[in-house]
Design a protein around this motif. Sequence first.
Motif, mmCIF file in Angstrom:
data_model
loop_
_atom_site.group_PDB
_atom_site.id
_atom_site.type_symbol
_atom_site.label_atom_id
_atom_site.label_comp_id
_atom_site.label_asym_id
_atom_site.label_seq_id
_atom_site.Cartn_x
_atom_site.Cartn_y
_atom_site.Cartn_z
ATOM 1 N N TYR A 1 0.826 -1.203 0.000
ATOM 2 C CA TYR A 1 0.000 0.000 0.000
ATOM 3 C C TYR A 1 0.867 1.263 0.000
ATOM 4 C CZ TYR A 1 -3.378 3.540 1.085
ATOM 5 O OH TYR A 1 -4.131 4.686 1.026
ATOM 6 N N LEU A 2 1.934 1.259 0.787
ATOM 7 C CA LEU A 2 2.829 2.418 0.811
ATOM 8 C C LEU A 2 3.462 2.623 -0.563
ATOM 9 C CD1 LEU A 2 4.230 4.728 2.220
ATOM 10 C CD2 LEU A 2 5.902 3.102 3.122
ATOM 11 N N ALA A 3 3.916 1.539 -1.178
ATOM 12 C CA ALA A 3 4.492 1.639 -2.530
ATOM 13 C C ALA A 3 3.444 2.175 -3.505
ATOM 14 C CB ALA A 3 5.009 0.274 -2.992
ATOM 15 N N PHE A 4 2.217 1.681 -3.394
ATOM 16 C CA PHE A 4 1.118 2.113 -4.255
ATOM 17 C C PHE A 4 0.839 3.603 -4.062
ATOM 18 C CE2 PHE A 4 -3.447 2.472 -5.212
ATOM 19 C CZ PHE A 4 -3.482 1.910 -6.482
ATOM 20 N N SER A 5 0.836 4.058 -2.809
ATOM 21 C CA SER A 5 0.544 5.464 -2.538
ATOM 22 C C SER A 5 1.656 6.385 -3.038
ATOM 23 C CB SER A 5 0.282 5.691 -1.054
ATOM 24 O OG SER A 5 1.446 5.461 -0.301
ATOM 25 N N LEU A 6 2.869 5.872 -3.157
ATOM 26 C CA LEU A 6 3.968 6.690 -3.687
ATOM 27 C C LEU A 6 3.811 6.984 -5.178
ATOM 28 C CD1 LEU A 6 7.037 5.186 -1.804
ATOM 29 C CD2 LEU A 6 6.037 7.456 -1.512
ATOM 30 N N LEU A 7 2.877 6.309 -5.831
ATOM 31 C CA LEU A 7 2.591 6.615 -7.236
ATOM 32 C C LEU A 7 1.778 7.896 -7.366
ATOM 33 C CD1 LEU A 7 1.761 3.065 -8.584
ATOM 34 C CD2 LEU A 7 3.909 4.327 -8.763
ATOM 35 N N GLY A 8 1.254 8.385 -6.252
ATOM 36 C CA GLY A 8 0.556 9.668 -6.240
ATOM 37 C C GLY A 8 -0.923 9.550 -6.557
ATOM 38 N N ASP A 9 -1.633 10.615 -6.226
ATOM 39 C CA ASP A 9 -3.053 10.689 -6.574
ATOM 40 C C ASP A 9 -3.185 10.610 -8.084
ATOM 41 O OD1 ASP A 9 -3.395 11.129 -3.893
ATOM 42 O OD2 ASP A 9 -3.963 13.237 -4.090
ATOM 43 N N PHE A 10 -4.102 9.839 -8.545
ATOM 44 C CA PHE A 10 -4.356 9.673 -9.985
ATOM 45 C C PHE A 10 -3.109 9.202 -10.728
ATOM 46 C CE2 PHE A 10 -6.976 13.196 -8.376
ATOM 47 C CZ PHE A 10 -8.226 12.586 -8.451
ATOM 48 N N PHE A 11 -2.217 8.499 -10.022
ATOM 49 C CA PHE A 11 -0.973 7.952 -10.600
ATOM 50 C C PHE A 11 -0.095 9.041 -11.223
ATOM 51 C CE2 PHE A 11 -3.951 4.423 -10.551
ATOM 52 C CZ PHE A 11 -3.199 3.461 -9.904
ATOM 53 N N ALA A 12 -0.057 10.198 -10.584
ATOM 54 C CA ALA A 12 0.702 11.329 -11.107
ATOM 55 C C ALA A 12 2.193 11.038 -11.235
ATOM 56 C CB ALA A 12 0.497 12.550 -10.214
ATOM 57 N N PHE A 13 2.724 10.139 -10.398
ATOM 58 C CA PHE A 13 4.157 9.847 -10.418
ATOM 59 C C PHE A 13 4.448 8.441 -10.932
ATOM 60 C CE2 PHE A 13 3.454 12.761 -6.776
ATOM 61 C CZ PHE A 13 3.944 13.900 -7.399
ATOM 62 N N ASP A 14 3.544 7.892 -11.711
ATOM 63 C CA ASP A 14 3.723 6.538 -12.227
ATOM 64 C C ASP A 14 4.432 6.565 -13.578
ATOM 65 O OD1 ASP A 14 3.674 3.899 -12.912
ATOM 66 O OD2 ASP A 14 1.560 3.866 -13.427
ATOM 67 N N TRP A 15 5.755 6.533 -13.488
ATOM 68 C CA TRP A 15 6.575 6.372 -14.687
ATOM 69 C C TRP A 15 7.391 5.090 -14.561
ATOM 70 C CZ3 TRP A 15 7.121 11.598 -12.605
ATOM 71 C CH2 TRP A 15 6.283 12.507 -13.237
ATOM 72 N N LEU A 16 6.860 4.146 -13.822
ATOM 73 C CA LEU A 16 7.582 2.889 -13.596
ATOM 74 C C LEU A 16 7.834 2.131 -14.897
ATOM 75 C CD1 LEU A 16 5.869 1.673 -10.339
ATOM 76 C CD2 LEU A 16 8.312 2.045 -10.641
ATOM 77 N N ASP A 17 6.851 2.128 -15.790
ATOM 78 C CA ASP A 17 7.018 1.382 -17.041
ATOM 79 C C ASP A 17 8.175 1.894 -17.882
ATOM 80 O OD1 ASP A 17 4.968 -0.356 -16.479
ATOM 81 O OD2 ASP A 17 3.465 0.824 -17.552
ATOM 82 N N SER A 18 8.472 3.176 -17.787
ATOM 83 C CA SER A 18 9.570 3.722 -18.575
ATOM 84 C C SER A 18 10.871 3.799 -17.781
ATOM 85 C CB SER A 18 9.202 5.105 -19.114
ATOM 86 O OG SER A 18 8.958 5.998 -18.051
ATOM 87 N N SER A 19 10.841 3.304 -16.541
ATOM 88 C CA SER A 19 12.073 3.277 -15.753
ATOM 89 C C SER A 19 12.732 1.912 -15.909
ATOM 90 C CB SER A 19 11.760 3.533 -14.263
ATOM 91 O OG SER A 19 11.184 2.390 -13.669
ATOM 92 N N GLY A 20 13.898 1.770 -15.369
ATOM 93 C CA GLY A 20 14.599 0.494 -15.432
ATOM 94 C C GLY A 20 14.241 -0.450 -14.295
ATOM 95 N N TRP A 21 13.338 -0.028 -13.401
ATOM 96 C CA TRP A 21 12.983 -0.853 -12.254
ATOM 97 C C TRP A 21 11.965 -1.911 -12.654
ATOM 98 C CZ3 TRP A 21 16.002 -0.574 -8.188
ATOM 99 C CH2 TRP A 21 16.743 0.583 -7.996
ATOM 100 N N PRO A 22 12.054 -3.105 -12.049
ATOM 101 C CA PRO A 22 11.217 -4.233 -12.486
ATOM 102 C C PRO A 22 9.818 -4.292 -11.864
ATOM 103 C CG PRO A 22 12.727 -4.981 -10.811
ATOM 104 C CD PRO A 22 13.058 -3.522 -11.079
#
Length: 123
Positions: A67-88
């Motif tokens: 849940y903490l990891a999920f919340s770090l993506l921000g409201d409305f997934f504002a900080f969700d650039w995971l797909d374009s990052s090198g993280w798995p």
Amino acid sequence: VEEWGARCSDSANFDRYLITHYFRNRNITYQRREKSDLCHFGLITALVIVAQFSFQASVAQAQRYIYLAFSLLGDFFAFDWLDSSGWPVTALMLSANLRLMSQKLVTGEHAEFFREAMPGEVG
């Protein structure tokens, strides 16, 4: 958000949309700060790995990490650039694991069938 603000200080859109959403609309003072060495997506990945290895001992604790990891993506997934990052890790991985377990859609031995392999688990 302040961490992202330090990295995106030259972006008018960051100020217009994100600072307004997270701070001005909530009557919270925005404090500018210097960039740090924090890797946002590295932290999310670390939380997912800790959740994976906490799962057998405490499902509730593992859910807290997810849940903490999920919340770090921000409201409305504002900080969700995971797909374009090198993280798995992906937002879909976080969402699926969080929703399946928290809604008790899948429980017990059946949960292992649906649970996606987490980083650090295989190999």
